[in-house]
Design an enzyme around this catalytic site. Structure first.
Site, PDB file in Angstrom:
ATOM      1  CB  CYS A   1      26.729  39.006  43.566  1.00 19.25           C
ATOM      2  SG  CYS A   1      26.965  40.778  43.730  1.00 19.25           S
TER       3      CYS A   1
ATOM      4  CB  CYS B   1      32.918  34.300  39.723  1.00 23.34           C
ATOM      5  SG  CYS B   1      32.759  33.084  41.041  1.00 23.34           S
TER       6      CYS B   1
ATOM      7  CB  CYS C   1      29.875  31.518  47.360  1.00 22.27           C
ATOM      8  SG  CYS C   1      31.641  31.896  47.418  1.00 22.27           S
ATOM      9  CB  CYS C   2      27.331  36.028  46.162  1.00 22.54           C
ATOM     10  SG  CYS C   2      28.073  35.745  44.538  1.00 22.54           S
TER      11      CYS C   2
ATOM     12  CB  CYS D   1      35.446  36.319  42.927  1.00 19.93           C
ATOM     13  SG  CYS D   1      34.849  37.007  44.498  1.00 19.93           S
TER      14      CYS D   1
END
Length: 244
Positions: free
Chosen positions: A233, A208, A122-123, A205
């Protein structure tokens, strides 16, 4: 570039910057690599200080941000307040549509909670790939990293070579204490993210990031469900040569 030539250039840069104030360091860097210097901002307090110094001096340093699509409303408000205050452009980079659609379609919107691998993927889509586009063609990348931000960053140097992105990284506020940061923000009435006043230190985010408790490490509020050794990340893990 060879490692020797990189090392020599890093030494030259540090020699010229070492005795300068932060705002003068930024001006020197802008003149050293005209049109090829950029600042990444997440609208953290540190990034706001550097943005302030760049915009107030009218320096030839581009400012950009990564809009992951999952930022806090307070972050967007800080972004808007910064544009209103300085009337200078901040370029936004976004995730690749197809990559993001495929990821969410296959794994769901909150897959990053399920495993480290999915969180890193995702990162990669939301941050790392857009960063590569933002840094393309640049020679120097300025960041707001401070040594206190994470145990993983204490062995970094404030001027280093980023092997993954093939450019020089400079962290002008690397040795600043939190009190210095707060005092500078207040003295110059710089817009800042109000989440900082609610215990949020490192703000990324929204799903997170959480506020930290008294005594917790700065990085404890990021990906708190993972082992501490995994808490990066991918944006700041490529540096391999420094002048230290």
């Amino acid at each position: 570039m060879t490692q020797n030539s990189i090392h020599t250039e890093l030494q030259e840069i540090e020699k010229n910057l070492a005795s300068l104030k932060t705002e003068d360091q930024l001006r020197w860097l802008a003149n050293y690599a005209p049109g090829a210097v950029t600042l990444s901002t997440s609208f953290s307090e540190e990034d706001q200080i550097l943005t302030h110094q760049i915009f107030e001096q009218g320096l030839d340093i581009a400012v950009f941000t990564l809009d992951t699509g999952r930022l806090f409303p307070e972050t967007y408000s800080t972004w808007s307040a910064t544009l209103e205050r300085y009337q200078k452009p901040i370029t936004a980079y976004y995730p690749n549509d197809a990559a993001l659609q495929n990821f969410v379609g296959s794994n769901g919107p909150n897959a990053f909670y399920d495993s480290v691998a999915l969180r890193q993927q995702c990162c990669q889509i939301r941050k790392v790939e857009p960063l590569k586009r933002a840094l393309a063609g640049k020679k120097i990348w300025i960041t707001g990293i401070r040594a206190a931000h994470s145990p993983n960053r204490t062995d970094m140097h404030w001027i280093e070579w980023d092997e993954g992105n093939q450019l020089i990284k400079v962290h002008p506020l690397f040795n600043w204490a939190q009190e210095q940061v707060k005092n500078y923000i207040n003295a110059n009435v710089i817009p800042y993210n109000p989440l900082h006043d609610k215990g949020f230190v490192s703000i990324g985010c929204a799903p997170c990031t959480r506020a930290i408790k008294p005594g917790e490490d700065f990085r404890a509020g990021r990906w708190w469900w993972e082992d501490a050794s995994k808490k990066e990340c991918g944006l700041h893990v490529h540096a391999s040569v420094s002048n230290a």
